[in-house]
Write a protein that holds these residues in place. Structure first.
Motif, PDB file in Angstrom:
ATOM      1  N   ALA A   5       9.632   1.092 -13.869  1.00 44.89           N
ATOM      2  CA  ALA A   5       9.872  -0.124 -14.639  1.00 44.89           C
ATOM      3  C   ALA A   5       8.949  -1.216 -14.127  1.00 44.89           C
ATOM      4  CB  ALA A   5      11.337  -0.548 -14.531  1.00 44.89           C
ATOM      5  N   SER A   6       7.798  -1.333 -14.757  1.00 43.43           N
ATOM      6  CA  SER A   6       6.804  -2.321 -14.357  1.00 43.43           C
ATOM      7  C   SER A   6       5.769  -2.410 -15.469  1.00 43.43           C
ATOM      8  CB  SER A   6       6.161  -1.928 -13.021  1.00 43.43           C
ATOM      9  OG  SER A   6       5.295  -2.943 -12.553  1.00 43.43           O
ATOM     10  N   ALA A   7       4.770  -3.247 -15.265  1.00 38.63           N
ATOM     11  CA  ALA A   7       3.675  -3.386 -16.220  1.00 38.63           C
ATOM     12  C   ALA A   7       2.359  -3.230 -15.489  1.00 38.63           C
ATOM     13  CB  ALA A   7       3.735  -4.746 -16.929  1.00 38.63           C
ATOM     14  N   ARG A   8       1.366  -2.725 -16.153  1.00 37.14           N
ATOM     15  CA  ARG A   8       0.061  -2.532 -15.528  1.00 37.14           C
ATOM     16  C   ARG A   8      -0.524  -3.874 -15.096  1.00 37.14           C
ATOM     17  NH1 ARG A   8      -1.545   2.695 -16.246  1.00 37.14           N
ATOM     18  NH2 ARG A   8      -0.545   3.820 -17.972  1.00 37.14           N
ATOM     19  N   GLY A   9      -1.105  -3.875 -13.907  1.00 36.61           N
ATOM     20  CA  GLY A   9      -1.757  -5.087 -13.419  1.00 36.61           C
ATOM     21  C   GLY A   9      -0.848  -6.011 -12.643  1.00 36.61           C
ATOM     22  N   GLU A  10       0.467  -5.754 -12.654  1.00 35.25           N
ATOM     23  CA  GLU A  10       1.380  -6.604 -11.895  1.00 35.25           C
ATOM     24  C   GLU A  10       1.373  -6.198 -10.424  1.00 35.25           C
ATOM     25  OE1 GLU A  10       4.768  -8.159 -14.922  1.00 35.25           O
ATOM     26  OE2 GLU A  10       5.019  -6.117 -14.203  1.00 35.25           O
ATOM     27  N   MET A  11       1.636  -7.164  -9.545  1.00 43.50           N
ATOM     28  CA  MET A  11       1.611  -6.906  -8.105  1.00 43.50           C
ATOM     29  C   MET A  11       2.912  -6.223  -7.700  1.00 43.50           C
ATOM     30  SD  MET A  11       0.642  -9.581  -5.064  1.00 43.50           S
ATOM     31  CE  MET A  11       2.157 -10.537  -5.246  1.00 43.50           C
ATOM     32  N   SER A  65      11.365  -1.161  -8.524  1.00 46.45           N
ATOM     33  CA  SER A  65      10.066  -1.702  -8.886  1.00 46.45           C
ATOM     34  C   SER A  65      10.268  -3.128  -9.372  1.00 46.45           C
ATOM     35  CB  SER A  65       9.394  -0.838  -9.954  1.00 46.45           C
ATOM     36  OG  SER A  65      10.252  -0.685 -11.075  1.00 46.45           O
ATOM     37  N   LEU A  66       9.198  -3.751  -9.842  1.00 50.52           N
ATOM     38  CA  LEU A  66       9.251  -5.176 -10.148  1.00 50.52           C
ATOM     39  C   LEU A  66      10.326  -5.505 -11.178  1.00 50.52           C
ATOM     40  CD1 LEU A  66       7.704  -7.696  -9.234  1.00 50.52           C
ATOM     41  CD2 LEU A  66       6.264  -7.435 -11.258  1.00 50.52           C
ATOM     42  N   LYS A  67      10.501  -4.629 -12.160  1.00 47.61           N
ATOM     43  CA  LYS A  67      11.483  -4.884 -13.220  1.00 47.61           C
ATOM     44  C   LYS A  67      12.713  -3.998 -13.027  1.00 47.61           C
ATOM     45  CE  LYS A  67       8.000  -6.304 -16.613  1.00 47.61           C
ATOM     46  NZ  LYS A  67       7.465  -6.075 -17.964  1.00 47.61           N
ATOM     47  N   LEU A  68      13.225  -3.967 -11.801  1.00 46.87           N
ATOM     48  CA  LEU A  68      14.352  -3.073 -11.522  1.00 46.87           C
ATOM     49  C   LEU A  68      15.600  -3.464 -12.303  1.00 46.87           C
ATOM     50  CD1 LEU A  68      15.844  -3.704  -7.960  1.00 46.87           C
ATOM     51  CD2 LEU A  68      14.616  -5.424  -9.221  1.00 46.87           C
ATOM     52  N   GLU A 190     -10.842 -12.946   8.853  1.00 46.80           N
ATOM     53  CA  GLU A 190     -10.580 -12.963   7.415  1.00 46.80           C
ATOM     54  C   GLU A 190      -9.124 -12.594   7.136  1.00 46.80           C
ATOM     55  OE1 GLU A 190     -14.999 -11.593   5.784  1.00 46.80           O
ATOM     56  OE2 GLU A 190     -13.292 -10.228   5.584  1.00 46.80           O
ATOM     57  N   MET A 191      -8.592 -13.193   6.075  1.00 53.98           N
ATOM     58  CA  MET A 191      -7.295 -12.788   5.542  1.00 53.98           C
ATOM     59  C   MET A 191      -7.549 -12.230   4.154  1.00 53.98           C
ATOM     60  SD  MET A 191      -4.761 -15.875   6.815  1.00 53.98           S
ATOM     61  CE  MET A 191      -3.265 -14.968   6.388  1.00 53.98           C
ATOM     62  N   ILE A 192      -7.202 -10.972   3.970  1.00 51.84           N
ATOM     63  CA  ILE A 192      -7.455 -10.267   2.716  1.00 51.84           C
ATOM     64  C   ILE A 192      -6.104  -9.986   2.059  1.00 51.84           C
ATOM     65  CG2 ILE A 192      -8.485  -8.220   1.663  1.00 51.84           C
ATOM     66  CD1 ILE A 192     -10.111  -7.921   4.306  1.00 51.84           C
ATOM     67  N   GLY A 193      -5.907 -10.465   0.853  1.00 50.41           N
ATOM     68  CA  GLY A 193      -4.623 -10.231   0.205  1.00 50.41           C
ATOM     69  C   GLY A 193      -4.454 -11.098  -1.019  1.00 50.41           C
ATOM     70  N   ALA A 194      -3.211 -11.378  -1.342  1.00 50.16           N
ATOM     71  CA  ALA A 194      -2.883 -12.189  -2.507  1.00 50.16           C
ATOM     72  C   ALA A 194      -1.814 -13.197  -2.129  1.00 50.16           C
ATOM     73  CB  ALA A 194      -2.390 -11.311  -3.658  1.00 50.16           C
ATOM     74  N   MET A 195      -1.993 -14.420  -2.593  1.00 51.96           N
ATOM     75  CA  MET A 195      -0.988 -15.457  -2.401  1.00 51.96           C
ATOM     76  C   MET A 195       0.114 -15.298  -3.442  1.00 51.96           C
ATOM     77  SD  MET A 195      -1.822 -17.779   0.013  1.00 51.96           S
ATOM     78  CE  MET A 195      -3.245 -18.505   0.852  1.00 51.96           C
ATOM     79  N   VAL A 196       1.339 -15.533  -3.037  1.00 55.40           N
ATOM     80  CA  VAL A 196       2.462 -15.534  -3.977  1.00 55.40           C
ATOM     81  C   VAL A 196       2.575 -16.938  -4.562  1.00 55.40           C
ATOM     82  CG1 VAL A 196       4.943 -15.201  -4.255  1.00 55.40           C
ATOM     83  CG2 VAL A 196       3.648 -13.727  -2.703  1.00 55.40           C
ATOM     84  N   GLU A 197       2.340 -17.053  -5.871  1.00 51.99           N
ATOM     85  CA  GLU A 197       2.256 -18.369  -6.509  1.00 51.99           C
ATOM     86  C   GLU A 197       3.528 -19.194  -6.335  1.00 51.99           C
ATOM     87  OE1 GLU A 197       1.135 -17.860 -10.548  1.00 51.99           O
ATOM     88  OE2 GLU A 197      -0.770 -16.848 -10.096  1.00 51.99           O
ATOM     89  N   ALA A 198       4.677 -18.533  -6.281  1.00 53.97           N
ATOM     90  CA  ALA A 198       5.936 -19.270  -6.184  1.00 53.97           C
ATOM     91  C   ALA A 198       6.107 -19.942  -4.826  1.00 53.97           C
ATOM     92  CB  ALA A 198       7.112 -18.330  -6.446  1.00 53.97           C
TER      93      ALA A 198
END
Length: 333
Positions: A5-11, A65-68, A190-198
């Protein structure tokens, strides 16, 4: 049929795992289809059965998953979908009610799969009668090594790789870098990753600290670009709050790219990961250990034979073969 249960491209780590597993199955000749669902529901599963419910179809649910969602439908999968399998990626994090919805899969699903022995044993404590249906299959490296480790890593480069958000050991990493800078270190960081917008306040804190300590932020890179960045690094500091474990794809990626990995150890850390990584318990200890490794006082690699064997077991095609073996055994029965 691999279901998530998720969508393509979502983290979403579980969705990423499922996509990579589906690709690896296809590469070794399996007839595989990946269904990324909007949500878990009885109507969705009935529709899947109508569409794909031939006798030889395997339905393999990946959860959570993201949409559990809050539906109890995942716990009733064996009643709706034949030849059902389930992989539980974070069973230990479920609350009691969410754990209990898997009572039916525990004795009706063909197999319940986990990524490590700790999660398997916890599930068995809740459902003792499930023991013969449980399996452990490792997760693979979530960053394919598209760039080989640089042979001439003459410049020391320390990285942190993973989600940049609270409770991920980020403060530990930043304090370690501050200690290194205070002792005169000019190594690249270096910090490699993604920031959580919230987490806007946390993101602002990280950006300010990075500017102050000379840390390069490399955000939302493609897997190929992450591989390129890791191939140029020499050291990784991954201070997981609950200790490194088999579920930590970022640690596997760093090890696979030839980095010396410093990380936290805990009861969740399997022996092989304790053998191949440098254990640290505080920023002060991490800073001292990094300086010793750079100076050549401590070996960069630990137990290279064990590392090679364990990484080989985590090759995606090998993981796909092990899944197919379980499916084939179920169909024979």
């Amino acid at each position: 049929m691999l279901l998530v249960a998720s969508a393509r491209g979502e983290m979403c780590g579980v969705a990423d795992y499922t996509e990579r597993l589906a690709a690896a199955m296809g590469e070794i000749g399996a007839n595989v289809r990946l269904e990324m669902l909007d949500r878990w529901s009885f109507s969705t599963m009935r529709a899947l059965r109508r569409r794909y419910g031939e006798p030889q179809t395997i339905f393999h649910m990946q959860y959570p998953s993201l949409k559990l969602g809050r539906s109890v439908a995942p716990g009733l999968v064996p009643f709706i979908l034949p030849n059902s399998f389930v992989t539980l990626h974070e069973f230990g994090l479920f609350n009691v009610l969410r754990k209990l919805i898997f009572v039916f899969p525990s004795f009706l699903s063909r197999r319940v799969i986990f990524s490590n022995e700790t999660e398997k044993h916890l599930f068995q404590r809740y459902f003792p009668f499930s023991r013969r249906r449980l399996s452990v299959l490792p997760i693979g490296n979530n960053i394919p090594r598209t760039f080989e480790p640089a042979a001439d890593r003459t410049m020391e480069r320390l990285v942190n790789f993973g989600q940049i958000s609270p409770n991920k050991g980020i403060e530990f990493f930043l304090e370690t870098v501050a200690r290194l800078r205070a002792s005169g270190s000019s190594m690249q960081v270096e910090m490699i990753g993604a920031m959580v917008e919230a987490e806007a306040d946390f993101a602002a804190m990280v950006k300010n600290a990075a500017a102050l300590q000379g840390i390069r932020l490399r955000l939302s890179l493609s897997p190929a670009d992450v591989s390129a960045a890791l191939s140029q690094a020499t050291l990784a500091l991954l201070p997981f709050t609950d200790g490194v474990s088999n579920k930590r794809g970022s640690a596997l990626a760093c090890l696979d790219h030839g980095l010396s990995v410093l990380t936290t150890h805990s009861q969740k850390t399997p022996p092989w990961l304790a053998d191949v990584t440098h254990g640290v318990a505080s920023p002060q200890e991490a800073a001292v250990l990094i300086e010793k490794i750079v100076a050549g006082d401590i070996a960069r690699s630990r137990s290279p034979e064990i590392l090679a064997a364990e990484l080989g077991a985590r090759d995606w095609r090998q993981i796909a073969r092990e899944h197919l073996a379980l499916y084939q055994a179920a169909l024979r029965r």
